[in-house]
Scaffold this motif. Structure first.
Motif, PDB file in Angstrom:
ATOM      1  N   LYS A 191       0.881  -1.190   0.034  1.00 24.11           N
ATOM      2  CA  LYS A 191       0.079  -0.242   0.018  1.00 24.11           C
ATOM      3  C   LYS A 191       0.809   1.388  -0.211  1.00 24.11           C
ATOM      4  CE  LYS A 191      -4.059  -1.980   1.972  1.00 24.11           C
ATOM      5  NZ  LYS A 191      -5.035  -1.968   3.200  1.00 24.11           N
ATOM      6  N   ARG A 192       1.818   1.131   0.708  1.00 23.88           N
ATOM      7  CA  ARG A 192       3.052   2.241   0.662  1.00 23.88           C
ATOM      8  C   ARG A 192       3.529   2.443  -0.557  1.00 23.88           C
ATOM      9  NH1 ARG A 192       8.470   2.627   4.202  1.00 23.88           N
ATOM     10  NH2 ARG A 192       9.220   4.871   3.355  1.00 23.88           N
ATOM     11  N   LEU A 237       1.701   1.771  -3.345  1.00 19.66           N
ATOM     12  CA  LEU A 237       0.918   2.447  -4.316  1.00 19.66           C
ATOM     13  C   LEU A 237       0.674   3.892  -4.059  1.00 19.66           C
ATOM     14  CD1 LEU A 237      -1.961  -0.431  -3.927  1.00 19.66           C
ATOM     15  CD2 LEU A 237      -0.254   0.148  -6.079  1.00 19.66           C
ATOM     16  N   LEU A 238       1.012   4.247  -2.587  1.00 20.48           N
ATOM     17  CA  LEU A 238       0.824   5.754  -2.415  1.00 20.48           C
ATOM     18  C   LEU A 238       1.941   6.416  -2.986  1.00 20.48           C
ATOM     19  CD1 LEU A 238      -0.706   7.889  -0.878  1.00 20.48           C
ATOM     20  CD2 LEU A 238       0.617   7.091   1.461  1.00 20.48           C
ATOM     21  N   LEU A 239       3.321   5.940  -2.605  1.00 24.11           N
ATOM     22  CA  LEU A 239       4.556   6.607  -3.100  1.00 24.11           C
ATOM     23  C   LEU A 239       5.051   6.204  -4.223  1.00 24.11           C
ATOM     24  CD1 LEU A 239       6.241   6.590   0.255  1.00 24.11           C
ATOM     25  CD2 LEU A 239       4.682   8.475  -0.315  1.00 24.11           C
ATOM     26  N   ARG A 240       4.799   5.117  -4.810  1.00 26.24           N
ATOM     27  CA  ARG A 240       5.166   4.362  -5.962  1.00 26.24           C
ATOM     28  C   ARG A 240       6.792   4.564  -6.029  1.00 26.24           C
ATOM     29  NH1 ARG A 240       0.698   6.622  -7.265  1.00 26.24           N
ATOM     30  NH2 ARG A 240       1.623   8.722  -8.358  1.00 26.24           N
ATOM     31  N   SER A 263       9.671   0.478  -1.165  1.00 28.83           N
ATOM     32  CA  SER A 263       8.677  -0.456  -0.837  1.00 28.83           C
ATOM     33  C   SER A 263       8.472  -1.534  -1.486  1.00 28.83           C
ATOM     34  CB  SER A 263       7.397   0.786  -0.656  1.00 28.83           C
ATOM     35  OG  SER A 263       7.754   1.807   0.308  1.00 28.83           O
TER      36      SER A 263
END
Length: 450
Positions: free
Chosen positions: A74-75, A77-80, A84
């Motif tokens: 999920k991190r 997907l948020l920061l790409r 991560s």
């Protein structure tokens, strides 16, 4: 009577040694049996506890690794960011390894239920990993930032349109006014583009399409030069194609993420139930084993008490078997004393008879002094009486000697009785100590098991 008969063929030393040996044998049997049962209970406890604890630990590892896997992805997907993504891939590999360990543990223990759960986890985790790879691939095609992938392509197309319009607006005022109108339509198109990228709703896609078609229609109906018009139409088509490709890729990513969520939400209850059930099972088995240890301790305390009672009974019958011969010897000594008294009475009677005979002889001598032959006869009779008296005295001496021997045997028997009583007291004391040690062992086992 039966207890006395059992020991009647043994001597005093044999009875004492046999009693000690029997008590030691009983104590050894109780102690060895207790140690064997305690060893079996401890081994069973350790084996059951190790299996459930190992299963629970693997479940905890799966729980932590899958939780961190979902969190790091999920991190991403948020920061790409690539860090991560790398951590997420590592956690995915760790999770698969832990699930394989769980399946191997289930097969080793012959736990069919656990094996089914492990297979289900493998299936769900595989579905999650496959969907995760599809999401990553979709984002790589879409573009991990606004300058890469499809995002970079349709933005390049927009910037190309802007450069073409700017270049055309510099030629004359009429073109500048036309370009201004086209730029307003393009800004509206880009506004719907931004709304879609932020919110992801289909209505913004439709509004973007409407604005893009309006821009294309405006370009087609404009008075721009044919070359410029052709360039703008090609650039607008490229933008529309790339934007539609991005929308399609977003749908693919969303579908893959939905599969990930489904797989993850199927895994979570299974993992939670696995950890909780085997942690609880380990606690229950530990409690049950402690109860077994306490029960066995009670049983062996009862057996130990039975051994003490049996030892007391053995000591009782040994005492009786030792005392009976002594009583018999005392009775025989009393009979010997009675015989000595009877012999003494006979001696006294003989002496009295001898005195009476002497008196008769004296009277006969005084009355009849003439008859020598009668006197000789009386002398012979006296001689016979003296022989009888001598024989009686000899018998008396023998009876007294027998009485002295009986008294000596009585003294020795009384000494043996005293020694046997001391040994019996020691036996009873040893039995009490064994019972006390047995109680301590049972209590110690219960404390260790707790």
């Amino acid at each position: 009577g039966g207890g006395d008969d059992m020991f009647k063929n043994f001597g005093l030393r044999g009875k004492i040694n046999g009693g000690f040996g029997l008590i030691i044998l009983l104590s050894s049997i109780v102690i060895i049996s207790y140690q064997l049962v305690l060893s079996q209970v401890s081994s069973r406890f350790q084996d059951l506890l190790n299996r459930d604890i190992q299963t629970a630990n693997i479940g905890h590892d799966i729980d932590l690794s899958t939780t961190d896997l979902d969190r790091y992805f999920k991190r991403f997907l948020l920061l790409r960011d690539q860090d991560s993504l790398k951590e997420s891939n590592k956690l995915s590999s760790d999770s698969q390894k832990f699930v394989q360990q769980l399946a191997a543990q289930a097969e080793h223990d012959g736990n069919k239920k656990l094996l089914v759960q492990a297979k289900q986890l493998q299936e769900f985790l595989q579905n999650y990993t496959t969907a995760q790879k599809a999401v990553v691939q979709g984002w790589q095609i879409k573009g991990l930032n606004e300058k890469s992938g499809l995002q970079g392509k349709f933005r390049d197309a927009v910037h190309a349109i802007e450069r073409t319009l700017k270049k055309n607006s510099d030629s004359n005022m009429e073109n500048a006014m036309l370009n201004s109108s086209l730029e307003i339509t393009m800004l509206l198109m880009r506004r719907h583009e931004k709304d879609y990228l932020l919110r992801g709703k289909q209505k913004y896609v439709d509004e973007n399409h409407a604005a893009t078609n309006k821009l294309i229609s405006a370009i087609e109906s404009s008075s721009l030069e044919a070359g410029i018009k052709q360039t703008l139409l090609k650039q607008a088509d490229e933008y529309k194609h790339d934007f539609d490709a991005l929308v399609a890729k977003n749908k693919t990513i969303a579908a893959a993420q939905a599969k990930m969520d489904i797989a993850y939400h199927k895994m979570r209850p299974l993992i939670d139930n696995l950890v909780e059930s085997y942690s609880t099972s380990a606690e229950h088995k530990a409690s049950a084993t402690e109860s077994d240890a306490a029960r066995y301790g009670t049983i062996f305390m009862a057996v130990g008490a039975g051994g003490v009672i049996l030892g007391i009974l053995i000591a009782f019958f040994l005492g009786r078997s030792i005392a009976n011969p002594i009583d018999k010897a005392i009775k025989e000594m009393q009979e010997g004393t009675d015989q000595v008294g009877s012999a003494a009475h006979q001696v006294a009677s003989g002496s009295q008879m001898l005195a009476d005979t002497s008196s008769e002889q004296a009277a006969a001598l005084e009355e009849t002094s003439a008859s020598m032959e009668e006197m000789s006869s009386m002398t012979k009779q006296n001689s016979d009486n003296s022989s009888q008296a001598d024989q009686l005295m000899t018998e008396t001496i023998q009876v007294v000697s027998q009485a002295n021997s009986a008294m000596q045997e009585l003294t020795n028997s009384m000494a043996e009785i005293s020694s046997a009583s001391n040994e019996t007291s020691k036996i009873i004391k040893t039995i009490d100590e064994i019972a006390f040690q047995t109680n301590l062992l049972a209590l110690n086992a219960a404390v260790e098991a707790a």
